[in-house]
Design a protein around this motif. Structure first.
Motif, mmCIF file in Angstrom:
data_model
loop_
_atom_site.group_PDB
_atom_site.id
_atom_site.type_symbol
_atom_site.label_atom_id
_atom_site.label_comp_id
_atom_site.label_asym_id
_atom_site.label_seq_id
_atom_site.Cartn_x
_atom_site.Cartn_y
_atom_site.Cartn_z
ATOM 1 N N LYS A 31 62.344 67.890 35.577
ATOM 2 C CA LYS A 31 61.125 67.373 34.965
ATOM 3 C C LYS A 31 61.399 66.843 33.566
ATOM 4 N N ILE A 32 62.468 67.380 32.948
ATOM 5 C CA ILE A 32 62.883 66.926 31.619
ATOM 6 C C ILE A 32 64.391 66.727 31.622
ATOM 7 N N SER A 33 64.850 65.949 30.652
ATOM 8 C CA SER A 33 66.298 65.679 30.552
ATOM 9 C C SER A 33 66.996 66.814 29.808
ATOM 10 N N VAL A 34 68.312 66.815 29.875
ATOM 11 C CA VAL A 34 69.110 67.805 29.141
ATOM 12 C C VAL A 34 68.843 67.662 27.648
ATOM 13 N N GLU A 35 68.754 66.431 27.174
ATOM 14 C CA GLU A 35 68.512 66.183 25.750
ATOM 15 C C GLU A 35 67.154 66.733 25.331
ATOM 16 N N ASP A 36 66.128 66.484 26.157
ATOM 17 C CA ASP A 36 64.790 67.000 25.848
ATOM 18 C C ASP A 36 64.784 68.526 25.839
ATOM 19 N N ALA A 37 65.467 69.129 26.798
ATOM 20 C CA ALA A 37 65.529 70.591 26.861
ATOM 21 C C ALA A 37 66.209 71.141 25.614
ATOM 22 N N ALA A 38 67.322 70.529 25.215
ATOM 23 C CA ALA A 38 68.039 70.988 24.017
ATOM 24 C C ALA A 38 67.148 70.874 22.782
ATOM 25 N N ARG A 39 66.445 69.762 22.672
ATOM 26 C CA ARG A 39 65.544 69.557 21.527
ATOM 27 C C ARG A 39 64.426 70.598 21.519
ATOM 28 N N LEU A 40 63.813 70.829 22.676
ATOM 29 C CA LEU A 40 62.722 71.807 22.767
ATOM 30 C C LEU A 40 63.212 73.226 22.472
ATOM 31 N N LEU A 41 64.407 73.551 22.927
ATOM 32 C CA LEU A 41 64.953 74.902 22.672
ATOM 33 C C LEU A 41 65.260 75.093 21.188
ATOM 34 N N LYS A 42 65.656 74.041 20.504
ATOM 35 C CA LYS A 42 65.939 74.139 19.069
ATOM 36 C C LYS A 42 64.665 74.317 18.254
ATOM 37 N N PRO A 55 52.591 81.334 24.910
ATOM 38 C CA PRO A 55 53.630 82.111 25.586
ATOM 39 C C PRO A 55 54.623 82.680 24.575
ATOM 40 N N THR A 56 55.231 83.794 24.927
ATOM 41 C CA THR A 56 56.252 84.374 24.062
ATOM 42 C C THR A 56 57.453 83.438 24.021
ATOM 43 N N ALA A 57 58.340 83.685 23.073
ATOM 44 C CA ALA A 57 59.533 82.836 22.942
ATOM 45 C C ALA A 57 60.349 82.853 24.232
ATOM 46 N N ALA A 58 60.482 84.034 24.846
ATOM 47 C CA ALA A 58 61.258 84.141 26.090
ATOM 48 C C ALA A 58 60.577 83.372 27.221
ATOM 49 N N GLU A 59 59.250 83.452 27.294
ATOM 50 C CA GLU A 59 58.523 82.722 28.342
ATOM 51 C C GLU A 59 58.641 81.215 28.127
ATOM 52 N N ARG A 60 58.536 80.802 26.877
ATOM 53 C CA ARG A 60 58.641 79.379 26.563
ATOM 54 C C ARG A 60 60.036 78.857 26.913
ATOM 55 N N ARG A 61 61.065 79.628 26.558
ATOM 56 C CA ARG A 61 62.444 79.242 26.857
ATOM 57 C C ARG A 61 62.647 79.113 28.368
ATOM 58 N N ARG A 62 62.132 80.089 29.119
ATOM 59 C CA ARG A 62 62.287 80.060 30.565
ATOM 60 C C ARG A 62 61.558 78.873 31.188
ATOM 61 N N ILE A 82 61.022 76.005 29.761
ATOM 62 C CA ILE A 82 61.828 74.816 29.448
ATOM 63 C C ILE A 82 63.011 74.714 30.409
ATOM 64 N N LEU A 83 63.704 75.831 30.623
ATOM 65 C CA LEU A 83 64.851 75.826 31.532
ATOM 66 C C LEU A 83 64.425 75.557 32.980
ATOM 67 N N ASP A 84 63.255 76.065 33.373
ATOM 68 C CA ASP A 84 62.734 75.770 34.713
ATOM 69 C C ASP A 84 62.452 74.277 34.859
ATOM 70 N N ASP A 85 61.830 73.688 33.825
ATOM 71 C CA ASP A 85 61.556 72.249 33.863
ATOM 72 C C ASP A 85 62.854 71.451 33.960
ATOM 73 N N LEU A 86 63.878 71.902 33.248
ATOM 74 C CA LEU A 86 65.173 71.236 33.304
ATOM 75 C C LEU A 86 65.762 71.343 34.710
ATOM 76 N N GLN A 87 65.718 72.532 35.281
ATOM 77 C CA GLN A 87 66.272 72.751 36.620
ATOM 78 C C GLN A 87 65.559 71.883 37.662
ATOM 79 N N GLN A 88 64.257 71.718 37.493
ATOM 80 C CA GLN A 88 63.475 70.918 38.443
ATOM 81 C C GLN A 88 63.508 69.430 38.092
#
Length: 123
Positions: A110-121, A93-100, A102-108
């Motif tokens: 499925k992942i923690s805020v810490e995991d989302a921050a780590r994945l986005l970095k 997936p493109t960077a934008a798709e991957r970011r979205r 991750i944010l969708d998983d966070l919203q649902q």
């Protein structure tokens, strides 16, 4: 009026149209005509393509309209691409798709805020 099917219901091979008729002027054509590639798709693939086009290719809108996840939309799109005789790109997936995603998983949740921050970095 009925929709034209593109594949034989017995053996699944492509069908050939042998007669066409114009209701307006009563003209008839006989011969062997091929159906377009879209007519060879399964009904559920056609429904997906219609939704995808209606949503102007916006995957998020397709997700909401069909009630399916991002990965499912991508998988169905790749399935249609293959059914039309093309090979989908193997790029991730493109960077934008991957970011979205991750944010969708966070919203649902499925992942923690810490995991989302780590994945986005990691992008």
């Amino acid at each position: 009026m009925y929709s034209v099917v593109g594949r034989c219901p017995v053996c699944s091979h492509p069908l050939t149209v042998t007669r066409l008729h114009c209701e307006e002027c009563n003209t008839e054509l006989s011969g062997q005509f091929t159906l377009g590639k879209l007519q060879q798709l399964k009904p559920e693939q056609l429904q997906f393509i219609e939704t995808f086009i209606r949503c102007e290719g916006k995957i998020k809108d397709v997700e909401e309209d069909m009630g399916i996840s991002y990965p499912t939309v991508r998988a169905r799109l790749r399935d249609v691409i293959r059914a039309l005789g093309y090979e989908p790109s193997e790029e991730g997936p493109t960077a934008a798709e991957r970011r979205r995603a991750i944010l969708d998983d966070l919203q649902q949740k499925k992942i923690s805020v810490e995991d989302a921050a780590r994945l986005l970095k990691m992008r």
